[in-house]
Design an enzyme around this catalytic site. Structure first.
Site, PDB file in Angstrom:
ATOM      1  N   LYS A 133      52.080  63.112  36.600  1.00  0.00           N
ATOM      2  CA  LYS A 133      52.190  62.764  38.024  1.00  0.00           C
ATOM      3  C   LYS A 133      51.558  61.380  38.267  1.00  0.00           C
ATOM      4  O   LYS A 133      51.705  60.507  37.434  1.00  0.00           O
ATOM      5  CB  LYS A 133      51.563  63.854  38.898  1.00  0.00           C
ATOM      6  CG  LYS A 133      52.059  65.250  38.507  1.00  0.00           C
ATOM      7  CD  LYS A 133      51.774  66.287  39.524  1.00  0.00           C
ATOM      8  CE  LYS A 133      52.141  67.654  38.938  1.00  0.00           C
ATOM      9  NZ  LYS A 133      52.326  68.672  39.939  1.00  0.00           N
ATOM     10  N   HIS A 159      62.127  66.612  40.309  1.00  0.00           N
ATOM     11  CA  HIS A 159      60.885  67.379  40.470  1.00  0.00           C
ATOM     12  C   HIS A 159      60.714  67.763  41.943  1.00  0.00           C
ATOM     13  O   HIS A 159      61.074  66.997  42.846  1.00  0.00           O
ATOM     14  CB  HIS A 159      59.693  66.537  39.999  1.00  0.00           C
ATOM     15  CG  HIS A 159      58.446  67.342  39.873  1.00  0.00           C
ATOM     16  ND1 HIS A 159      57.634  67.606  40.948  1.00  0.00           N
ATOM     17  CD2 HIS A 159      57.888  67.964  38.812  1.00  0.00           C
ATOM     18  CE1 HIS A 159      56.617  68.357  40.544  1.00  0.00           C
ATOM     19  NE2 HIS A 159      56.746  68.584  39.245  1.00  0.00           N
ATOM     20  N   GLY A 172      51.076  73.422  40.927  1.00  0.00           N
ATOM     21  CA  GLY A 172      49.813  72.849  41.377  1.00  0.00           C
ATOM     22  C   GLY A 172      49.007  73.787  42.257  1.00  0.00           C
ATOM     23  O   GLY A 172      48.043  73.369  42.897  1.00  0.00           O
ATOM     24  N   GLU A 181      58.238  67.740  43.838  1.00  0.00           N
ATOM     25  CA  GLU A 181      57.457  66.801  44.659  1.00  0.00           C
ATOM     26  C   GLU A 181      58.328  65.643  45.135  1.00  0.00           C
ATOM     27  O   GLU A 181      58.122  65.110  46.228  1.00  0.00           O
ATOM     28  CB  GLU A 181      56.226  66.311  43.879  1.00  0.00           C
ATOM     29  CG  GLU A 181      55.178  67.409  43.801  1.00  0.00           C
ATOM     30  CD  GLU A 181      54.276  67.347  42.592  1.00  0.00           C
ATOM     31  OE1 GLU A 181      54.211  66.297  41.924  1.00  0.00           O
ATOM     32  OE2 GLU A 181      53.628  68.375  42.297  1.00  0.00           O
ATOM     33  N   GLU A 224      61.003  75.593  37.787  1.00  0.00           N
ATOM     34  CA  GLU A 224      59.678  75.442  38.375  1.00  0.00           C
ATOM     35  C   GLU A 224      59.667  76.021  39.787  1.00  0.00           C
ATOM     36  O   GLU A 224      60.038  75.318  40.746  1.00  0.00           O
ATOM     37  CB  GLU A 224      59.298  73.960  38.439  1.00  0.00           C
ATOM     38  CG  GLU A 224      59.237  73.280  37.096  1.00  0.00           C
ATOM     39  CD  GLU A 224      58.243  72.133  37.114  1.00  0.00           C
ATOM     40  OE1 GLU A 224      57.303  72.177  36.335  1.00  0.00           O
ATOM     41  OE2 GLU A 224      58.392  71.223  37.937  1.00  0.00           O
ATOM     42  N   ASN A 265      53.549  66.472  32.590  1.00  0.00           N
ATOM     43  CA  ASN A 265      53.892  65.636  33.743  1.00  0.00           C
ATOM     44  C   ASN A 265      52.572  65.154  34.342  1.00  0.00           C
ATOM     45  O   ASN A 265      51.889  65.912  35.028  1.00  0.00           O
ATOM     46  CB  ASN A 265      54.682  66.458  34.767  1.00  0.00           C
ATOM     47  CG  ASN A 265      54.927  65.688  36.048  1.00  0.00           C
ATOM     48  OD1 ASN A 265      54.756  64.478  36.099  1.00  0.00           O
ATOM     49  ND2 ASN A 265      55.320  66.396  37.113  1.00  0.00           N
ATOM     50  N   SER A 311      51.748  75.882  37.061  1.00  0.00           N
ATOM     51  CA  SER A 311      50.407  76.363  36.717  1.00  0.00           C
ATOM     52  C   SER A 311      50.345  77.015  35.334  1.00  0.00           C
ATOM     53  O   SER A 311      49.583  77.960  35.123  1.00  0.00           O
ATOM     54  CB  SER A 311      49.880  77.318  37.801  1.00  0.00           C
ATOM     55  OG  SER A 311      49.815  76.647  39.051  1.00  0.00           O
TER      56      SER A 311
END
Ligand code: PEP
Length: 255
Positions: A15, A98, A176, A100, A170, A13, A216
Site C-alpha cells: 500500500k 483493489h 485491514g 481501496e 478479497e 501489497n 487480514s
C-alpha cells in the site's frame, strides 16, 4: 481439480508504505527468509519504490509488482502511470481493482477491465482483485457481486491471456480490519470463482488459474486458509510490512 498443479503465489501489497531506504531494508531482511520458498513470492510496492525493489531483488526468487496502472499508454492523465513505465523499471506484476482503489479513487468494473487490458498488453501479470462489501455478504449476494466484477473485468481477455492473470478474492470487510474470512468462507468464494472461470473459459483454464485469498491473512491463520483446495495463495497487506510475518506466510504456502 488438482491443487498441486497450480502455482501458489504469495504477494505482499505494501500500500502507501515504505520509503526507498525502508523498502531496501525490508527486502534485504526478507530475501534470506524466503530463499527456499516453494511458491512464487511477490512484493507490490509504491511506484517510487519499484526501481529500488527491482534492484534489491535482482538474482533472487522474489518478484516485484506495482499496485495499479493506467489504461492509456500515455498522454494527458496527470498523476497517473502507464503499464509500460512499470514494465520498463523491471516490475513483472501489477495489482488491479483493489478495493481501496474502488472505494477512494472511483475505480469501477469498467476501468478495472481497461487497466487489465493495458497491463496484459504490456506483458505484466495482473493480480485482479474482487470481493464483496459487508452489507453485500449479509444480503447473501456475494456471488452476484463477485461474478459481475469478474465478468466485466475479464471482458475481451482471451483464454491464452488468462494465463497471465491471478485472481485475488478479497472480501472488503476483511481487508485491514483484523477480521479474517473463515477458511470455509474463503474456500466457498474461491470455488465459486473457479467454477465461474470454467463457465467463462474452460475446465482447463479453471484448473490452471491461481486464486488467492486476501483479507487480514497473517502468520497465524495462513496455514488453515492455504490448506483449502481452491485457495492457491494470498494477497497480504499489513503482514507483508514485516519480513518475519510475511516469511511465515510464504512458509505456510510452501508445505
Ligand atoms: C490487501 O491490502 O490486499 C489486504 C489483504 O490487506 P490486509 O492483509 O491488511 O487485510
Amino acid at each position: 481439480m488438482n491443487k498441486s498443479k497450480r502455482a501458489a503465489v504469495i504477494a505482499g501489497n505494501w500500500k502507501m508504505n515504505k520509503t526507498r531506504a525502508e523498502a531496501k531494508a525490508l527486502i534485504e531482511e526478507l530475501l534470506p527468509l524466503v530463499k527456499d520458498a516453494d511458491c512464487s513470492v511477490v512484493v507490490c510496492t509504491p511506484y517510487l519504490d519499484l526501481e529500488t525493489a527491482v534492484n534489491a531483488t535482482s538474482g533472487s526468487n522474489v518478484k516485484v509488482g506495482a499496485q495499479n496502472c493506467h489504461w492509456a499508454p500515455g498522454g494527458a492523465f496527470t498523476g497517473e502511470i502507464p503499464a509500460s513505465m512499470i514494465k520498463e523499471v523491471g516490475a513483472e506484476y501489477v495489482i488491479i481493482g483493489h478495493s481501496e482503489r474502488r472505494q477512494y479513487f472511483g475505480e469501477t468494473d469498467e476501468t478495472v477491465n481497461e487497466r487489465t487490458r493495458a497491463a496484459l498488453d504490456e506483458g505484466l501479470t495482473v493480480i485482479l482483485c474482487c470481493g464483496e462489501l459487508l452489507n453485500e455478504r449479509e444480503q447473501g449476494i456475494m456471488e452476484e457481486v463477485v461474478g459481475k466484477q469478474l465478468k466485466v473485468a475479464l471482458g475481451g481477455v482471451s483464454e491464452e491471456e488468462l494465463k497471465n492473470i491471478i485472481i485475488a478474492y478479497e472480501p472488503v470487510w476483511a481487508i485491514g480490519t483484523g477480521v479474517t474470512a473463515t477458511a470455509d468462507q474463503a474456500e466457498e468464494a474461491c470455488a465459486f470463482i473457479r467454477a465461474l472461470i470454467a463457465k467463462l473459459y474452460s475446465a482447463e483454464a479453471a484448473e490452471a488459474i491461481t486464486i488467492q485469498y486476501g483479507g487480514s491473512m497473517n502468520a497465524k491463520n495462513a496455514a488453515e486458509l492455504l490448506s483449502k483446495e481452491n485457495v492457491d495463495g494470498g494477497l497480504i497487506g499489513g503482514a507483508s510490512l514485516k519480513a518475519p510475518d510475511f516469511a511465515a506466510i510464504v512458509a505456510a504456502a510452501s508445505v
